[in-house]
Write an enzyme that holds these catalytic residues in place. Structure first.
Site, PDB file in Angstrom:
ATOM      1  CB  SER A 112       7.067  32.214  42.225  1.00 37.10           C
ATOM      2  OG  SER A 112       6.074  32.315  41.227  1.00 37.10           O
ATOM      3  CB  CYS A 113      11.396  32.266  38.782  1.00 36.74           C
ATOM      4  SG  CYS A 113      12.768  32.013  39.917  1.00 36.74           S
ATOM      5  CG  MET A 114      11.928  26.063  36.872  1.00 38.81           C
ATOM      6  SD  MET A 114      10.225  25.494  36.835  1.00 38.81           S
ATOM      7  CE  MET A 114      10.102  24.923  35.179  1.00 38.81           C
TER       8      MET A 114
END
Length: 100
Positions: A80-82
């Site tokens: 996951s990331c932004m």
């Protein structure tokens, strides 16, 4: 935004369901982003710039550094990331290293 190998993306609810099983969640945001925006429970933070090196570490070194068991190449992993861009890159890196 979240990325998983089988499906290009998963929702937060799907991630919560996956976490009930043995999925490893790697958050590839930078450390300052974790400090500023918060950490998703039970995720490991490995900034994208460290990921390739981290996934090639000796399992003992990985555990010392990230306080978590290193995933095997067949373990289920979610990145996951932004916004989703870095998690897609992370998925590509992991697959290029032989992770399924």
């Amino acid at each position: 935004s979240l990325c998983a190998g089988g499906a290009p993306s998963v929702s937060y609810q799907e991630l919560k369901d996956l976490k009930k099983s043995s999925v490893l969640h790697i958050d590839v945001r930078e450390r300052w982003e974790i400090d500023r925006f918060g950490k998703i429970p039970e995720s490991i933070n490995i900034p994208l710039g460290e990921l390739v090196e981290a996934l090639q570490m000796d399992p003992t070194e990985f555990k010392e550094h990230y306080k978590q068991k290193m995933p095997s190449k067949s373990d289920p992993v979610v990145f996951s990331c932004m916004a989703g861009t870095r998690s897609k890159q992370a998925l590509g890196f992991a697959m290029s290293l032989g992770f399924s």
